[in-house]
Design a protein around this motif. Structure first.
Motif, PDB file in Angstrom:
ATOM      1  N   LYS A 192       0.822  -1.207   0.000  1.00 47.26           N
ATOM      2  CA  LYS A 192       0.000   0.000   0.000  1.00 47.26           C
ATOM      3  C   LYS A 192       0.854   1.253   0.000  1.00 47.26           C
ATOM      4  N   SER A 193       1.960   1.216   0.764  1.00 49.02           N
ATOM      5  CA  SER A 193       2.808   2.406   0.807  1.00 49.02           C
ATOM      6  C   SER A 193       4.202   2.076   1.328  1.00 49.02           C
ATOM      7  N   LEU A 194       5.132   2.943   0.953  1.00 55.08           N
ATOM      8  CA  LEU A 194       6.498   2.931   1.456  1.00 55.08           C
ATOM      9  C   LEU A 194       6.734   4.281   2.116  1.00 55.08           C
ATOM     10  N   ILE A 221      10.348  12.111   5.240  1.00 56.17           N
ATOM     11  CA  ILE A 221      11.510  12.352   4.396  1.00 56.17           C
ATOM     12  C   ILE A 221      11.104  12.073   2.958  1.00 56.17           C
ATOM     13  N   ILE A 222      10.509  10.910   2.773  1.00 55.43           N
ATOM     14  CA  ILE A 222       9.956  10.556   1.470  1.00 55.43           C
ATOM     15  C   ILE A 222       8.850   9.520   1.689  1.00 55.43           C
ATOM     16  N   SER A 223       7.878   9.513   0.803  1.00 59.35           N
ATOM     17  CA  SER A 223       6.817   8.518   0.910  1.00 59.35           C
ATOM     18  C   SER A 223       6.242   8.250  -0.470  1.00 59.35           C
ATOM     19  N   ARG A 224       5.660   7.079  -0.580  1.00 63.13           N
ATOM     20  CA  ARG A 224       4.970   6.716  -1.814  1.00 63.13           C
ATOM     21  C   ARG A 224       3.757   5.883  -1.428  1.00 63.13           C
ATOM     22  N   TYR A 225       2.573   6.395  -1.762  1.00 57.81           N
ATOM     23  CA  TYR A 225       1.319   5.692  -1.511  1.00 57.81           C
ATOM     24  C   TYR A 225       0.827   5.115  -2.833  1.00 57.81           C
ATOM     25  N   TYR A 226       0.617   3.788  -2.867  1.00 60.63           N
ATOM     26  CA  TYR A 226       0.217   3.111  -4.089  1.00 60.63           C
ATOM     27  C   TYR A 226      -1.281   2.887  -4.177  1.00 60.63           C
ATOM     28  N   LYS A 227      -1.965   2.924  -3.097  1.00 61.74           N
ATOM     29  CA  LYS A 227      -3.412   2.746  -3.081  1.00 61.74           C
ATOM     30  C   LYS A 227      -4.029   4.041  -2.566  1.00 61.74           C
ATOM     31  N   GLY A 228      -5.251   4.310  -2.938  1.00 59.14           N
ATOM     32  CA  GLY A 228      -5.915   5.542  -2.529  1.00 59.14           C
ATOM     33  C   GLY A 228      -6.515   5.466  -1.135  1.00 59.14           C
ATOM     34  N   ALA A 248      19.890   4.606  12.638  1.00 62.50           N
ATOM     35  CA  ALA A 248      20.238   5.907  13.229  1.00 62.50           C
ATOM     36  C   ALA A 248      18.943   6.651  13.574  1.00 62.50           C
ATOM     37  N   ASP A 249      18.651   7.732  12.886  1.00 59.15           N
ATOM     38  CA  ASP A 249      17.439   8.499  13.190  1.00 59.15           C
ATOM     39  C   ASP A 249      16.427   8.466  12.042  1.00 59.15           C
ATOM     40  N   VAL A 250      16.506   7.448  11.208  1.00 58.22           N
ATOM     41  CA  VAL A 250      15.595   7.306  10.075  1.00 58.22           C
ATOM     42  C   VAL A 250      14.817   6.004  10.235  1.00 58.22           C
ATOM     43  N   TRP A 251      13.497   6.082   9.992  1.00 61.61           N
ATOM     44  CA  TRP A 251      12.616   4.930  10.120  1.00 61.61           C
ATOM     45  C   TRP A 251      12.075   4.568   8.748  1.00 61.61           C
ATOM     46  N   PHE A 252      12.130   3.280   8.417  1.00 59.40           N
ATOM     47  CA  PHE A 252      11.658   2.753   7.143  1.00 59.40           C
ATOM     48  C   PHE A 252      10.409   1.917   7.396  1.00 59.40           C
ATOM     49  N   TYR A 253       9.361   2.154   6.615  1.00 62.79           N
ATOM     50  CA  TYR A 253       8.094   1.447   6.775  1.00 62.79           C
ATOM     51  C   TYR A 253       7.628   0.899   5.430  1.00 62.79           C
ATOM     52  N   VAL A 254       7.107  -0.314   5.451  1.00 64.53           N
ATOM     53  CA  VAL A 254       6.403  -0.892   4.308  1.00 64.53           C
ATOM     54  C   VAL A 254       5.042  -1.326   4.833  1.00 64.53           C
ATOM     55  N   ILE A 255       3.990  -0.856   4.180  1.00 60.55           N
ATOM     56  CA  ILE A 255       2.627  -1.065   4.664  1.00 60.55           C
ATOM     57  C   ILE A 255       1.846  -1.850   3.616  1.00 60.55           C
ATOM     58  N   GLY A 256       1.121  -2.864   4.099  1.00 66.27           N
ATOM     59  CA  GLY A 256       0.326  -3.691   3.206  1.00 66.27           C
ATOM     60  C   GLY A 256      -1.075  -3.908   3.743  1.00 66.27           C
ATOM     61  N   HIS A 257      -1.873  -4.590   2.955  1.00 69.47           N
ATOM     62  CA  HIS A 257      -3.245  -4.952   3.304  1.00 69.47           C
ATOM     63  C   HIS A 257      -3.241  -5.798   4.578  1.00 69.47           C
TER      64      HIS A 257
END
Length: 125
Positions: free
Chosen positions: A27-29, A39-46, A90-99
């Motif tokens: 759904k998103s990164l 910092i940056i994001s990408r949403y693939y679903k509405g 460090a001080d950056v968090w990475f997320y991958v979100i799915g259904h």
């Protein structure tokens, strides 16, 4: 024989059908700083109608996960009826979100690929 053939064709058509629940998807990164700011994001679903809803979601997600120790491996959390895998460096968090029914191992693989790619590129810079 005819019943077995019909049953086989029905089973084959079910297995070839491309249901959204059967296709792995993200759904998103998200890449957030330690304050929960984008910092940056990408949403693939509405999922969200506006930028304000996206930033509110990101802040709530950061508030929920910032206190965990996800440095060496991915952590998994169910948040707002979505499966979220995350880790930090460090001080950056990475997320991958799915259904909510998504396979966590696929999401972890995507998270690892994102993390490894970014650390490799930034190490060379």
């Amino acid at each position: 024989f005819f019943c077995h053939l019909l049953f086989g064709v029905a089973a084959l058509s079910r297995s070839l059908r491309m249901d959204a629940g059967n296709i792995p998807s993200i759904k998103s990164l998200l890449v957030l700083d330690s304050d929960g700011k984008r910092i940056i994001s990408r949403y693939y679903k509405g999922e969200f109608a506006s930028l304000a809803e996206e930033t509110a979601f990101e802040k709530k997600l950061s508030d929920k996960t910032i206190r965990t120790n996800a440095k060496n491996e991915a952590e998994i959390v169910m948040f707002d009826n979505m499966v979220t895998v995350y880790r930090n460096s460090a001080d950056v968090w990475f997320y991958v979100i799915g259904h909510h029914a998504e396979n966590e191992l696929i999401l972890v693989a995507a998270l690892t690929a994102l993390y490894d790619a970014l650390t490799s590129v930034l190490r060379q810079a």
